[in-house]
Design an enzyme around this catalytic site. Structure first.
Site, PDB file in Angstrom:
ATOM      1  CE  LYS A   1      -6.115   2.380   7.278  1.00 17.56           C
ATOM      2  NZ  LYS A   1      -4.902   2.805   6.508  1.00 17.56           N
TER       3      LYS A   1
ATOM      4  NE  ARG B   1      -0.509   8.572   5.163  1.00 17.27           N
ATOM      5  CZ  ARG B   1      -0.141   7.942   6.040  1.00 17.27           C
ATOM      6  NH1 ARG B   1       0.617   7.878   6.827  1.00 17.27           N
ATOM      7  NH2 ARG B   1      -1.087   7.069   6.365  1.00 17.27           N
TER       8      ARG B   1
ATOM      9  CD  GLU C   1      -2.541   1.072   2.681  1.00 14.23           C
ATOM     10  OE1 GLU C   1      -2.832   0.057   3.419  1.00 14.23           O
ATOM     11  OE2 GLU C   1      -2.608   2.389   3.186  1.00 14.23           O
TER      12      GLU C   1
ATOM     13  CB  THR D   1      -3.333   8.302   2.744  1.00 10.90           C
ATOM     14  OG1 THR D   1      -2.535   7.415   3.336  1.00 10.90           O
ATOM     15  CG2 THR D   1      -3.912   9.336   3.580  1.00 10.90           C
TER      16      THR D   1
END
Ligand code: 3PG
Length: 212
Positions: free
Chosen positions: A133, A49, A45, A73
């Site tokens: 998640k 960011r 993953e 994210t």
């Protein structure tokens, strides 16, 4: 090449641990991914960011086909679309809104929308989403919280992330409603900056040996 994941559940079968990585320099992406795959962790993953994140996803998708690269994210529609275009094979979000859930579904990619409460999990379950998640895992009640959810929501399985370490991962992986755990401990910034790929492979190998 690893099988292409078609559902959130498929992501759970890749490995017990999903590395959550922050890529500052796009040229680090492929060697980083190869190091993780060599240690037995094909699902990766890449968090959106950093300015390099989308290019990192592109490079891994193109140069490391044995990896299954996804975007983490993801917080809005534009990011979901951009990640899919960059070659992400799955999407992960820290929380979820109706718009974001729709945008992630519209990409056609499997996803793990983030939840931290029972009602958030129920809202996604109403839409047929059963792979989630759990974030931020340790701050939101940790393994004890997830254990409590297995009674009322046995059809939901989670990837807890946020504060998960090689030390506490076994507590999560022992639960029937945990599909895998996620964490950034596999790729410490210092090891990435120093191009210490063998050390990252060693961390990945230790993590991939964790089992349910
Ligand atoms: C995430 O985005 O999933 C988390 O920030 C990862 O959390 P960790 O750094 O505590 O592993």
């Amino acid at each position: 090449m690893t099988t292409v994941p078609r559902s959130g559940e498929d992501l759970f079968s890749l490995a017990p641990v999903m590395p959550v990585v922050v890529v500052e320099k796009a040229e680090d992406a492929a060697p980083l991914a190869r190091a993780l795959v060599a240690g037995g962790l094909p699902g990766i993953e890449v968090t959106l960011r950093t300015p390099a994140a989308l290019e990192a996803i592109e490079r891994i998708a193109r140069e490391v086909p044995e990896a299954v690269v996804g975007a983490g994210t993801v917080v809005n529609t534009e990011q979901a679309e951009a990640a899919a275009k960059a070659g992400a094979r799955f999407l992960v979000s820290p929380g979820c809104t109706p718009d974001l859930a729709r945008a992630m579904t519209d990409t056609g990619l499997p996803s793990l929308p983030g939840v931290a409460t029972v009602s958030e999990a129920m809202a996604l379950l109403e839409q047929g989403v059963t792979a989630l998640k759990f974030f931020p895992a340790e701050a939101s009640g940790g393994a004890r919280f997830l254990k409590s959810l297995n009674g009322p929501l046995p059809q939901v399985r989670f990837c807890p992330t946020g504060g998960v370490t090689v030390q506490n991962a076994p507590d999560y992986l022992a639960l029937p409603n945990v599909g895998c755990v996620g964490g950034s401990w596999l790729t410490p910034a210092g090891l990435v900056a120093g191009a210490r790929w063998d050390d990252i492979t060693a961390l990945a190998r230790e993590a991939s040996a964790l089992r349910h």
